[in-house]
Scaffold this motif. Structure first.
Motif, PDB file in Angstrom:
ATOM      1  N   VAL A  32       7.546   9.129  -3.142  1.00  0.00           N
ATOM      2  CA  VAL A  32       8.995   8.947  -3.176  1.00  0.00           C
ATOM      3  C   VAL A  32       9.594  10.101  -3.968  1.00  0.00           C
ATOM      4  CG1 VAL A  32      10.881   7.383  -3.792  1.00  0.00           C
ATOM      5  CG2 VAL A  32       8.646   6.447  -3.174  1.00  0.00           C
ATOM      6  N   SER A 168      14.031   7.254  -0.224  1.00  0.00           N
ATOM      7  CA  SER A 168      14.412   5.951  -0.776  1.00  0.00           C
ATOM      8  C   SER A 168      13.719   4.852   0.029  1.00  0.00           C
ATOM      9  CB  SER A 168      15.931   5.757  -0.703  1.00  0.00           C
ATOM     10  OG  SER A 168      16.323   5.641   0.639  1.00  0.00           O
ATOM     11  N   ILE A 188       1.742   4.424  -5.441  1.00  0.00           N
ATOM     12  CA  ILE A 188       3.061   5.066  -5.271  1.00  0.00           C
ATOM     13  C   ILE A 188       3.197   6.210  -6.267  1.00  0.00           C
ATOM     14  CG2 ILE A 188       5.572   4.756  -5.377  1.00  0.00           C
ATOM     15  CD1 ILE A 188       5.295   1.867  -4.789  1.00  0.00           C
ATOM     16  N   GLU A 189       3.636   7.362  -5.773  1.00  0.00           N
ATOM     17  CA  GLU A 189       4.003   8.471  -6.658  1.00  0.00           C
ATOM     18  C   GLU A 189       5.512   8.616  -6.572  1.00  0.00           C
ATOM     19  OE1 GLU A 189       2.486  10.926  -8.770  1.00  0.00           O
ATOM     20  OE2 GLU A 189       1.001   9.328  -8.821  1.00  0.00           O
ATOM     21  N   TYR A 190       6.202   8.308  -7.664  1.00  0.00           N
ATOM     22  CA  TYR A 190       7.670   8.310  -7.633  1.00  0.00           C
ATOM     23  C   TYR A 190       8.224   9.352  -8.586  1.00  0.00           C
ATOM     24  CZ  TYR A 190      12.447   6.808  -8.649  1.00  0.00           C
ATOM     25  OH  TYR A 190      13.804   6.781  -8.825  1.00  0.00           O
ATOM     26  N   ARG A 191       9.184  10.146  -8.118  1.00  0.00           N
ATOM     27  CA  ARG A 191       9.892  11.078  -8.989  1.00  0.00           C
ATOM     28  C   ARG A 191      11.382  10.980  -8.690  1.00  0.00           C
ATOM     29  NH1 ARG A 191       5.209  11.577  -9.847  1.00  0.00           N
ATOM     30  NH2 ARG A 191       4.002  13.358 -10.571  1.00  0.00           N
ATOM     31  N   SER A 192      12.190  11.067  -9.753  1.00  0.00           N
ATOM     32  CA  SER A 192      13.630  11.215  -9.537  1.00  0.00           C
ATOM     33  C   SER A 192      13.989  12.588 -10.070  1.00  0.00           C
ATOM     34  CB  SER A 192      14.397  10.140 -10.296  1.00  0.00           C
ATOM     35  OG  SER A 192      14.401  10.478 -11.678  1.00  0.00           O
ATOM     36  N   ARG A 496      15.298   2.522  -8.519  1.00  0.00           N
ATOM     37  CA  ARG A 496      14.373   3.040  -9.549  1.00  0.00           C
ATOM     38  C   ARG A 496      13.613   1.897 -10.207  1.00  0.00           C
ATOM     39  NH1 ARG A 496      17.940   6.962 -11.167  1.00  0.00           N
ATOM     40  NH2 ARG A 496      18.939   5.617 -12.679  1.00  0.00           N
ATOM     41  N   ILE A 499      11.059   0.155  -7.824  1.00  0.00           N
ATOM     42  CA  ILE A 499       9.818   0.918  -7.603  1.00  0.00           C
ATOM     43  C   ILE A 499       8.895   0.772  -8.812  1.00  0.00           C
ATOM     44  CG2 ILE A 499       8.852   3.244  -7.360  1.00  0.00           C
ATOM     45  CD1 ILE A 499      11.222   3.922  -5.600  1.00  0.00           C
ATOM     46  N   ARG A 500       9.498   0.791  -9.993  1.00  0.00           N
ATOM     47  CA  ARG A 500       8.681   0.660 -11.205  1.00  0.00           C
ATOM     48  C   ARG A 500       7.932  -0.674 -11.180  1.00  0.00           C
ATOM     49  NH1 ARG A 500       8.986  -1.121 -16.135  1.00  0.00           N
ATOM     50  NH2 ARG A 500      11.004  -2.110 -15.881  1.00  0.00           N
ATOM     51  N   SER A 503       5.167  -0.684  -8.432  1.00  0.00           N
ATOM     52  CA  SER A 503       4.006   0.124  -8.854  1.00  0.00           C
ATOM     53  C   SER A 503       3.127  -0.667  -9.803  1.00  0.00           C
ATOM     54  CB  SER A 503       4.472   1.402  -9.562  1.00  0.00           C
ATOM     55  OG  SER A 503       5.173   2.204  -8.668  1.00  0.00           O
TER      56      SER A 503
END
Length: 752
Positions: A32, A168, A188-192, A496, A499-500, A503
């Motif tokens: 993401v 998203s 999941i690899e999430y970055r904002s 956000r 997703i946290r 995960s």
């Protein structure tokens, strides 16, 4: 890593891309990452790793043709492969060409519908695909093609690996979990843009919000329409169909109320039927207010003129009622007055000033205006052209009402011409045109706040000169514009947080004891063996499917049940399961539509003429979906069953339909030993088919037996002259059948 494919010299991966790559090269990941931060680069790094390690092929799926072509270009640029080894497959490539391309390719980029069709028809298999990349992975829900492809891939591939890419994945936990389950994702690899490893590369753009005050005349018209809307909603609120009669009630609430009225009327509760008029009026008023707020007075004037025509001809009762209201007459008078004064949407004046100011500063400026509506885009181009400014419209491919869409070629020509600076202002609608890049632009104006588009423009890395100069968003005070803006802010925060949580939930699942892993593996193994066994049992079950049915879930379900699918364009029926049984599948909606337009009985008659034992399956909830009286539906059903003698099966969903078709096909083919044959086709029969048909007309001779007889005797003539002992030499023919055949052939003919 020995890099054979990726041209590392052309690529300097950023820190966060390296980190995500390291985490995702060995496990199924959802990545993401905000738009414009190079998700494709990470996917290519993983593709390179998988191809080096396992050989085989890589498949990348993207939802639209422009995106497929864009990804293919990127792969060709960064991958050290001859061009014919990197192929783009869309519906425009013929099925036979697709098979050739698939076989020769190393990297395939395709639309999901194409791959799904080729999987269903058995033209391709995914055994040697070592990586599937799902772009815009958040679409992997419900019946979308991604879901079926992922399931088949994880079943078929020797070395499966899945990567999902999205900006998203959805704001609700259920939706994200559904995507993960459907794609078999385990991490999941999430970055904002605020993640520490991403921040250095993001150059956030400063936005200017310009609030536009609506003129008095506007507010007056708006107040009149909102009052009328409240009055139309009151009866619906009193009946408990909606929460309140507020003029700010979302459109979907009003639509839901209409659905309930229809359902109840179908059940015989006619008290609610009178509310349909208020419901229709409310929808028309809701649309009118939306036009006024977003597009302006001239757009509203065009719409009300259309309603006035309906009222005059008496074709629509709701329109007639609306124009009997003095408030509507007053609103119309104000609109005529506005036309004389030359007032339209105040945003238009602000926009013209912004564009003129930019061009006076820099003559060859590139400017993009984004709007939600085609009509507004047309009007903006018209107004700017009047001012002597070169502007062109950019719309999607779909044709709406009297407005023709743009082909991909036209879209490309316009974008190229814009890039060359042949005109200054590009006016684009539905920025959801995924893949429309906004390079080196001096000014971007959002005519309405479109959250998704704003986000895509917001992030421009520090690479090259990719930062648009100035971004302005126009907001009409006290209207939906403000609500849209705040709701988009809220959605992003919510995403956000969700997703946290997801995960963490996945990590907890991962920490299951080793024992349960082993158990799972054993169960999986047993399941796989069972599946193989079941498939073996059903090696023989085959169904001929009409090509138009490929879009339905039923075909996928049949495939999962191990049925061999053969696709043809059928003149009669949707599923052919033997030489005697053809099935016509109708969704509840189509069933009712075919009663309304009179197609139904013609279809059933043709079905009956072509097959001795046809079946109709009606799928879904029949009553309450359209304004058709239940008795009309019951009458049609009675006629099909009694007058035509065709049975009807009611099924609640595609899965149940597929199960019915499968069990009927198994009975026909395994128990009754019937062959699958298409009848009712317009094309001439081959000589062999005609010979088989003649022999099949003999008593107790099935299609299979006809084949055996012709093989044994070599011609129709020899079959007809064979004696009883000779006939009995053919497997499946005993003395009784042989005598009956001879009796029919040799008995003198007498008139009945």
């Amino acid at each position: 890593m020995n890099t054979m494919y990726l041209r590392k010299e052309l690529l300097q991966p950023r820190l966060y891309q390296e980190l995500i790559y390291a985490k995702c090269k060995e496990r199924n990941c959802l990545i993401v990452l905000p738009t414009g931060l190079g998700k494709t680069i990470i996917a290519m790094m993983i593709a390179d790793y998988r191809l080096n390690k396992y050989g085989g092929k890589v498949l990348m799926l993207a939802p639209t043709k422009p995106l497929v072509l864009q990804h293919a270009e990127t792969f060709r640029k960064f991958f050290n492969l001859p061009p014919e080894k990197i192929v783009a497959l869309t519906g425009e490539v013929s099925p036979s060409e697709r098979v050739k391309a698939w076989n020769r390719a190393k990297v395939i980029i395709a639309t999901p519908q194409t791959v799904e069709n080729d999987l269903l028809t058995g033209k391709i298999n995914l055994e040697d695909v070592v990586l599937v990349i799902f772009d815009e992975a958040h679409r992997a829900v419900g019946n979308y093609a991604y879901v079926y492809i992922a399931r088949e891939y994880l079943n078929q591939a020797k070395n499966p690996h899945v990567i999902g890419l999205t900006a998203s994945p959805g704001s609700s936990q259920e939706k994200i979990l559904e995507v993960l389950r459907n794609l078999g994702i385990e991490h999941i690899e999430y970055r904002s843009e605020n993640s520490p490893d991403v921040k250095p590369y993001v150059q956030g753009i400063k936005f200017e919000w310009i609030k536009v005050e609506l003129p008095g005349l506007y507010k007056e018209v708006r107040k009149l329409l909102r009052d009328m809307l409240r009055d139309s909603l009151k009866p619906l609120a009193e009946a408990g169909l909606i929460e309140s009669a507020s003029a700010d009630l979302p459109k979907k609430e009003i639509l839901r109320a209409g659905q309930i009225i229809n359902e109840e009327t179908a059940k015989g509760n006619h008290d609610l039927r009178k509310l349909l008029l208020f419901h229709a009026m409310a929808l028309k008023l809701h649309h009118a207010i939306e036009l006024l707020e977003t597009q302006g007075l001239s757009a509203l004037r065009v719409y009300l003129k259309k309603l006035y025509e309906e009222a005059k001809t008496g074709s629509t009762r709701a329109s007639k009622e609306l124009f009997l209201d003095r408030r509507m007459k007053k609103a119309l008078a104000l609109l005529i007055q506005a036309k004389e004064l030359g007032i339209d949407h105040p945003k238009m004046e602000v926009l013209k000033e912004l564009v003129k100011e930019q061009l006076s500063k820099k003559e060859n400026s590139k400017i993009i205006v984004f709007t939600n509506y085609r009509e507004t885009a047309r009007k903006v181009v018209e107004e700017l052209t009047k001012e002597g400014i070169k502007a062109k419209r950019f719309v999607g491919q779909a044709t709406k009402e009297n407005d023709r869409g743009m082909s991909q070629r036209e879209q490309k020509l316009i974008l190229d011409s814009f890039a060359r600076g042949e005109f200054n202002v590009l006016v684009a609608t539905s920025v959801g045109e995924e893949g429309l890049d906004v390079p080196e632009v001096d000014l971007v104006v959002f005519y309405e706040p479109v959250p998704s588009a704003i986000r895509s423009v917001q992030r421009r890395g520090r690479t090259g000169r990719q930062k648009p100069g100035r971004v302005v968003i126009l907001i009409a005070q006290g209207t939906r514009d403000e609500a849209y803006y705040w709701s988009s802010k809220h959605k992003e925060r919510q995403m956000r947080e969700t997703i946290r949580m997801v995960s963490q939930a996945i990590k907890r699942e991962k920490q299951l004891s080793l024992e349960s892993y082993v158990k799972k593996d054993t169960e999986k193994e047993m399941e796989r063996e069972e599946k193989e066994e079941r498939k073996g049992e059903r090696e023989g079950v085959k169904v001929v499917v009409d090509s138009r049915e490929l879009r339905s879930e039923v075909v996928k379900r049949l495939k999962t049940l191990g049925v061999k699918i053969e696709v043809k364009t059928l003149d009669v029926g949707d599923y052919i399961i033997s030489d005697e049984v053809a099935i016509e599948r109708k969704s509840a909606n189509d069933f009712i539509q075919s009663i309304i337009d009179g197609r139904l009985f013609d279809q059933v008659k043709r079905l009956k003429d072509s097959y001795p034992r046809p079946v109709v399956i009606v799928e879904g909830q029949l009553y309450g979906i359209r304004n058709v009286h239940p008795n009309a539906i019951r009458g049609a059903i009675a006629s099909i069953v009694i007058d035509f003698g065709v049975p009807i099966i009611f099924s609640s969903n595609p899965e149940e339909t597929a199960n019915y078709i499968f069990f009927m096909a198994r009975r026909e083919q395994e128990e009754r030993r019937r062959e699958v044959r298409v009848r009712g086709e317009k094309k001439a029969l081959t000589l062999a088919e005609r010979q088989r048909l003649i022999v099949e007309s003999l008593p107790h001779v099935s299609a299979t037996l006809a084949k055996r007889l012709l093989k044994h005797f070599g011609s129709v003539e020899r079959v007809f002259t064979a004696s009883v002992p000779e006939l009995m030499k053919v497997e499946g023919i005993g003395e009784k059948i042989a005598r009956e055949i001879r009796r029919v052939i040799t008995s003198p003919y007498t008139e009945d």
